[in-house]
Design an enzyme around this catalytic site. Structure first.
Site, PDB file in Angstrom:
ATOM      1  CB  CYS A   1      21.184  -4.539  -9.067  1.00 51.41           C
ATOM      2  SG  CYS A   1      19.894  -3.384  -8.599  1.00 51.41           S
TER       3      CYS A   1
ATOM      4  CB  CYS B   1      -8.296  -5.645  14.808  1.00 51.75           C
ATOM      5  SG  CYS B   1      -8.682  -6.645  16.230  1.00 51.75           S
TER       6      CYS B   1
END
Ligand SMILES: [Zn+2]
Length: 310
Positions: free
Chosen positions: A161, A134
């Protein structure tokens, strides 16, 4: 035995350092209005049936209002009639749960920045998964699956990387998405294995989609130049090889100009810039397990850290 312990301590020490060396403060969060801050930072709740996403059914991704991290897919949204957007699943690793101080409910927060989202309930039998996140609309932003043409900007960078580059850029304000991939080489649809040989000419790269109303190519590019070392030749950090080179792949003349301007600023400050500026060619999205690598594995980069250079 002692040396083994010493090694373990050293590894823990350096792992700690790499975590500390990345400071979220440096990257700044999105600006919040007073009301947004009351909900997101002070754990408030918006009035039911007033939020902008309560009834929305559009296809796309709901992201954190504060940091932009992807939280929920629209495919997991359902109508609960509770007055707030409801989801029966979160994007893996995107949401943290805490016991609410009220003693009965479970609070949910953005795993990336700690923004308060709302509460999660189980056992209501509203969907097969039997879970209801919610969420306050005000804690969310929405990124439509079909990006409106011309509304978003794209940038392509290589800085070692891609796991680390993706991780650090993803956290910046105005970044909609960062995708890891390969570009700048001469083999079609290369695999990670092929790129790792260093023989395809490709660099590990990221494709960034950003919201020009919240950030700019200039800002994203400067951040890129501060989360990797643009002076390292032939690699990045411990990763050596042409596929880890530093390179800006511009998509138009304006991007080229902005890139060259910023590299000239760095040069004027005494940095021996190794970053190449190259016209973008085809970008190949990397294998699924490379996307959101650190996020999915709950780790932080070994090869990248924020260093102020501008
Ligand atoms: Zn967040």
């Amino acid at each position: 035995m002692i040396s083994k312990y010493a090694l373990v301590i050293l590894i823990i020490y350096f792992a700690g350092m790499s975590e500390k060396s990345f400071s979220q403060e440096n990257l700044k969060f999105n600006d919040l209005t007073k009301f947004e801050s009351r909900v997101i930072n002070d754990k408030g709740t918006e009035t039911p049936f007033t939020g902008k996403y309560t009834d929305s059914k559009e296809k796309g991704t709901y992201v954190c209002k504060k940091c932009g991290a992807a939280l929920y897919h629209s495919s997991d949204k359902f109508e609960s009639d509770c007055g707030w957007p409801s989801f029966d699943n979160e994007i893996k690793g995107a949401v943290n749960r805490f016991p609410d101080p009220d003693g009965s409910r479970t609070e949910i927060e953005c795993a990336n920045c700690g923004a308060h989202l709302g509460h999660v309930f189980t056992g209501e039998r509203l969907t097969d998964k039997n879970i209801r996140h919610c969420v306050n609309s005000v804690s969310l932003d929405f990124v439509p699956a079909q990006l409106e043409a011309g509304r978003y900007g794209t940038a392509i960078f290589a800085g070692g990387c891609f796991w680390g580059v993706e991780y650090l850029l993803q956290k910046a304000p105005g970044i909609i998405s960062v995708t890891s991939g390969y570009t700048g080489g001469n083999v079609k649809n290369p695999s990670y294995k092929e790129v790792c040989t260093g023989n395809t000419g490709h660099a590990e790269a990221v494709k960034i989609i950003y919201d020009p109303q919240k950030t700019s190519y200039d800002k994203v590019l400067r951040l890129f130049l501060e989360i990797h070392d643009p002076t390292q030749v032939g690699g990045q950090g411990p990763d050596l090889g042409d596929q880890y080179r530093s390179e800006i792949f511009f998509l138009n003349d304006e991007q080229k100009k902005i890139a060259e301007n910023n590299l000239n600023i760095l040069k004027s400050k005494g940095f021996k810039v190794a970053t190449a500026v190259t016209k973008a060619s085809e970008f190949y999205t990397a294998e699924g397990y490379h996307q959101d690598y650190y996020f999915k594995n709950g780790k932080t980069p070994y090869c990248h850290a924020y260093v102020k250079r501008f």
